[in-house]
Design a protein around this motif. Structure first.
Motif, short mmCIF file in Angstrom:
data_model
loop_
_atom_site.label_atom_id
_atom_site.label_comp_id
_atom_site.label_asym_id
_atom_site.label_seq_id
_atom_site.Cartn_x
_atom_site.Cartn_y
_atom_site.Cartn_z
N ARG A 97 0.94 -1.33 -0.04
CA ARG A 97 -0.16 -0.08 -0.05
C ARG A 97 0.74 1.06 0.10
O ARG A 97 1.70 1.23 0.81
N ILE A 100 1.15 8.72 -0.05
CA ILE A 100 1.82 10.00 -0.66
C ILE A 100 1.74 11.14 0.24
O ILE A 100 0.43 11.59 0.52
N THR A 106 -3.93 18.35 2.59
CA THR A 106 -4.34 17.82 1.47
C THR A 106 -6.13 17.52 1.65
O THR A 106 -6.59 16.60 2.55
N GLY A 107 -7.07 18.21 1.34
CA GLY A 107 -8.34 17.69 1.34
C GLY A 107 -9.01 18.68 2.42
O GLY A 107 -10.17 18.37 2.85
N THR A 113 -15.05 21.44 10.81
CA THR A 113 -14.14 21.30 12.21
C THR A 113 -13.04 20.65 12.23
O THR A 113 -12.78 19.69 11.35
N GLU A 116 -13.81 17.29 12.06
CA GLU A 116 -14.33 16.53 10.45
C GLU A 116 -13.15 16.49 9.71
O GLU A 116 -13.18 15.68 8.77
N TYR A 119 -11.29 13.22 9.76
CA TYR A 119 -11.71 12.07 8.89
C TYR A 119 -11.64 12.07 7.45
O TYR A 119 -11.15 11.32 6.68
N LEU A 120 -11.86 13.50 7.20
CA LEU A 120 -11.80 13.79 5.68
C LEU A 120 -10.54 13.54 5.28
O LEU A 120 -10.30 12.79 4.20
N ALA A 123 -9.39 10.14 5.33
CA ALA A 123 -9.73 9.12 4.02
C ALA A 123 -9.17 9.45 2.99
O ALA A 123 -8.94 8.41 1.94
N ILE A 124 -8.96 10.66 2.65
CA ILE A 124 -8.39 11.38 1.29
C ILE A 124 -6.84 10.67 1.02
O ILE A 124 -6.46 10.12 0.03
N LYS A 128 -8.31 3.80 6.15
CA LYS A 128 -9.86 3.62 6.65
C LYS A 128 -10.44 4.21 7.87
O LYS A 128 -9.82 4.62 8.76
N LYS A 129 -11.72 4.21 7.67
CA LYS A 129 -12.45 4.90 8.91
C LYS A 129 -12.16 4.44 10.35
O LYS A 129 -11.74 5.09 11.08
N LYS A 130 -12.00 3.12 10.26
CA LYS A 130 -11.64 2.43 11.47
C LYS A 130 -10.34 2.73 12.01
O LYS A 130 -10.16 3.14 13.31
N ILE A 132 -8.75 5.57 11.39
CA ILE A 132 -8.69 7.13 11.62
C ILE A 132 -9.57 7.19 13.06
O ILE A 132 -8.76 7.84 14.16
N GLU B 29 -15.27 4.28 0.79
CA GLU B 29 -15.13 5.04 2.02
C GLU B 29 -14.75 6.43 1.71
O GLU B 29 -15.57 7.59 2.13
N LEU B 30 -14.06 6.67 0.64
CA LEU B 30 -13.69 8.18 0.27
C LEU B 30 -14.87 8.79 -0.40
O LEU B 30 -14.99 9.75 -0.15
N TRP B 36 -20.29 13.40 1.93
CA TRP B 36 -20.39 14.03 3.22
C TRP B 36 -19.82 15.40 3.59
O TRP B 36 -20.73 16.24 3.93
N LEU B 112 -6.87 17.66 -5.02
CA LEU B 112 -6.74 16.39 -4.44
C LEU B 112 -6.18 15.63 -5.79
O LEU B 112 -5.46 14.66 -5.56
#
Lengths: 415, 275
Positions: A97, A100, A106-107, A113, A116, A119-120, A123-124, A128-130, A132, B29-30, B36, B112
């Motif tokens: 995996r 970079i 980035t994002g 906030t 938020e 998380y964003l 993910a970018i 994975k959400k978990k 994070i 997920e992305l 969102w 992005l």
């Protein structure tokens, strides 16, 4: 050969000049189409090889530095390895995996906030959400923004913003991490922390490609270094050898370096370098200095906007790239913490006599804005010699070591 | 080795490429986070917030009811004109919001695209999916209108589960073409509002296609939105049921969609360099 993480063969990338920055309009495209059908010569020198026939192998767990002057193809290489852009010819095989970091934040979105954005941005960057969720508290603590985590980041100070942005990136745990100069954020303490985090990642067996102009960081992190020059590999090998060769090439030994054109001079949108000079104790430009006398390093720069708590400074490096010492003009108490209005400034540092041993040294010029940004203007700006002018009773010629401080000996007969 | 499946073979990309659905799934997920963000940011600084999702179609419906319903007396298959036009506006707004958001999805996420890798298809996809929130709210208003006019839907309303995805695919089909074109030719950005306006008039939002002359109906059904809007209206209000022309229109959806997917994939490689 299962221990190879990155295998690159004859990788090349061709860019059409102009294409990089300017988008086309339909009208141009149509007129080009007609032009092209009338004129047969498609290639009118508007192309540039950002990378040309680059081949190398990197083993799993290796931490490799990538150095080279601006436009050498360092970022292009990372972009190809991360699949942001495809190569023109050649191929690369990347195992695992890939994460970079080309820029911090980035994002990030100013309206969201801190929570938020974590998380964003996570993910970018490929988390994975978990993942994070698991690292969330760690990220917040690392960035030191606990109190403001539910405030939109547009209300953050720029220091807080970059700390949070970097903290997310620093907690990325891919098998292969490609990093481009992103350590140059935050104040010095935060940089140290970030470097520590990178170091820990490297020691845990991650493969890292690290693009930087900060030779001290490359030296510290990387066992091997790749030197890119105009899209080609110049040298690839042990970091010390490569950095040494890199630093010595192309540095001026005339005691002065000037940038006439402000737009092309090193710097950013706030500070631009105008000149760097080495002056001997008589105030004359010289790259050959007498170890018995003090000398001066003068940095001339232009501020494009008012900057508060700026510091410019330099590091003196050995020709192998080891930093001997670093300093900055925050030491001038009269200006300390004060805002500097736009204009041209000169910061001069006096270096006392009898500090450096005879030899060849390199000056790397940089600076920082407290809590905000640290930058390297020129990683191999000037080069100077300290001449062995003094007879040292304890040594026949040049004593070993990089410093040669005044000191005393006493011999006592005890019995 | 556990990471074997994550190895990447990087080579020059030439010509037409297939779609990597497996990878797209891995990045779901992305997609969720981008959606969102889009929804959150869209209504964060507005006073009326999500109310905007209702105001727009509602007032259009009121205007249409006056001008086309009362003054011009447009035939509406025996249904109150307000209901009739609102049932057409529902899929139309979903479609037009979808194409305008997805058209700009690539250039507005320039940083992005230049800084990280992910299947670029996610961006127009999120542009098409995000208006679903507005759709849900304006659909509630439609239910309110049904109660007001004492109009009770039949079981045909379940067909929405078919026509809603079709309308999303239609928006994505057009969005794929326009977003990829927009990277290279910024003219597209200016052309889209105009395109949407023209498209509105050739789509049966304020009229039914059955009022058109027979020999024109075939030509009109080449418009993919004919199947979507007539389908929606049939499912909600039981007007003229799907016909041969619906099928023609659906074939057009498919053609534009598949073409769009391949065109997008073909252009994808230049996005990071040219955007």
């Amino acid at each position: 050969m299962s221990d190879i993480a990155i295998d690159v063969k004859n990788l090349s990338k061709l860019y059409q000049l102009g294409e990089i920055q300017y988008y086309r309009t339909l009208r141009e495209s149509i007129s080009n189409f007609f032009k092209r059908s009338f004129k047969k010569n498609k290639n009118n020198g508007n192309y540039i090889w950002a990378l040309k026939d680059v081949s190398f192998e990197i083993k799993k767990g290796e931490v490799v530095g990538i150095i080279g002057s601006n436009g050498a193809g360092k970022t292009t290489l990372l972009k190809i390895l991360s699949r942001i852009t495809p190569p023109t010819t050649g191929y690369a095989w990347v195992k695992g995996r890939v994460g970079i970091l080309l820029a911090v934040g980035t994002g990030f979105h100013p309206e969201l906030t801190g929570r938020e954005n974590i998380y964003l941005s996570g993910a970018i960057l490929g988390m994975k959400k978990k993942e994070i969720q698991k690292k969330f508290d760690e990220i917040v603590a690392f960035a030191e923004v606990e109190k403001f985590i539910d405030t939109p980041v547009k209300h953050y100070s720029s220091g807080m913003y970059v700390r949070l942005a970097f903290a997310v990136a620093a907690h990325l745990e891919p098998d292969i991490l490609l990093v481009d100069e992103v350590l140059a954020v935050g104040d010095i303490n935060f940089q140290k922390k970030s470097l520590g985090k990178m170091d820990a990642g490297a020691k845990s067996g991650r493969t890292v490609l690290f693009v930087s102009h900060n030779m001290a960081a490359v030296n510290h992190l990387c066992q091997k270094t790749l030197w890119l020059d105009k899209g080609k590999i110049r040298m690839f090998g042990p970091t010390e050898t490569i950095i040494g060769a890199y630093l010595l090439e192309g540095v001026e030994i005339i005691g002065e370096r000037q940038w006439k054109n402000l737009a092309e001079s090193p710097g950013n949108d706030k500070v631009r370098l105008k000149a760097v000079r080495i002056l001997n104790n008589e105030g004359k430009l010289s790259a050959s200095l007498d170890m018995r006398f003090p000398f001066f390093i003068e940095i001339e720069y232009q501020l494009l906007c008012p900057v508060s708590d700026l510091q410019v400074g330099f590091s003196i490096l050995t020709s192998e790239g080891k930093v001997i010492f670093s300093t900055g003009d925050r030491a001038d108490l009269e200006w300390q913490g004060k805002a500097r209005a736009p204009g041209i400034y000169k910061s001069v540092c006096e270096i006392p006599a009898h500090i450096l041993n005879a030899g060849k040294y390199i000056i790397s010029v940089g600076g920082d804005i407290r809590f905000e940004q640290v930058f390297v203007f020129d990683d191999r700006c000037l080069c100077f010699y300290i001449e062995q002018t003094e007879h040292l009773p304890y040594s026949l010629g040049r004593p070993a070591g990089v410093i040669c401080p005044p000191h005393k000996w006493h011999i006592y007969k005890i019995s | 080795m556990k990471n074997n499946n994550e190895s990447a073979n990087i080579k020059p990309l030439k010509g037409w490429l297939g779609i990597n659905f497996k990878e797209l799934w891995e990045y779901r997920e992305l997609l969720y986070f981008l959606l969102w963000r889009e929804i959150k940011v869209r209504y964060k600084q507005t006073v009326l917030g999500i109310l905007w999702a209702i105001i727009q179609p509602f007032f259009l419906m009121v205007l249409f009811s006056f001008f086309f319903g009362r003054f011009i007396k447009m035939p509406s298959a025996g249904i109150p004109y307000s209901l009739f036009s609102y049932a057409g506006l529902l899929p139309w707004m979903l479609f037009s919001d979808g194409i305008s958001r997805s058209t700009n999805s690539l250039i507005s996420n320039e940083n992005l695209i230049k800084k990280v890798y992910f299947p670029r298809l996610i961006l127009p996809l999120s542009g098409v999916l995000s208006p679903l929130v507005d759709f849900a709210f304006s659909f509630l208003v439609f239910l309110g209108l049904m109660i007001y006019f004492r109009f009770f839907p039949s079981f045909k309303i379940l067909w929405l589960l078919v026509f809603l995805p079709i309308s999303l695919v239609t928006a994505l089909a057009v969005g794929l073409w326009l977003s990829a074109l927009n990277v290279r030719y910024r003219d597209v950005r200016y052309a889209v509002p105009f395109l949407i306006q023209c498209w509105f008039f050739i789509s049966p939002v304020v009229y039914t296609s059955t009022t058109l002359p027979k020999n024109w109906q075939f030509i009109c059904s080449l418009n993919p939105m004919v199947a979507v809007i007539e389908g929606f209206r049939w499912a909600l209000l039981g007007t003229s049921h799907p016909s041969f022309f619906t099928a023609v229109s659906l074939v057009m959806v498919l053609v534009i969609f598949v073409g769009g997917l391949f065109y997008f994939r073909r252009m994808e490689k230049i996005f990071a360099d040219e955007i």
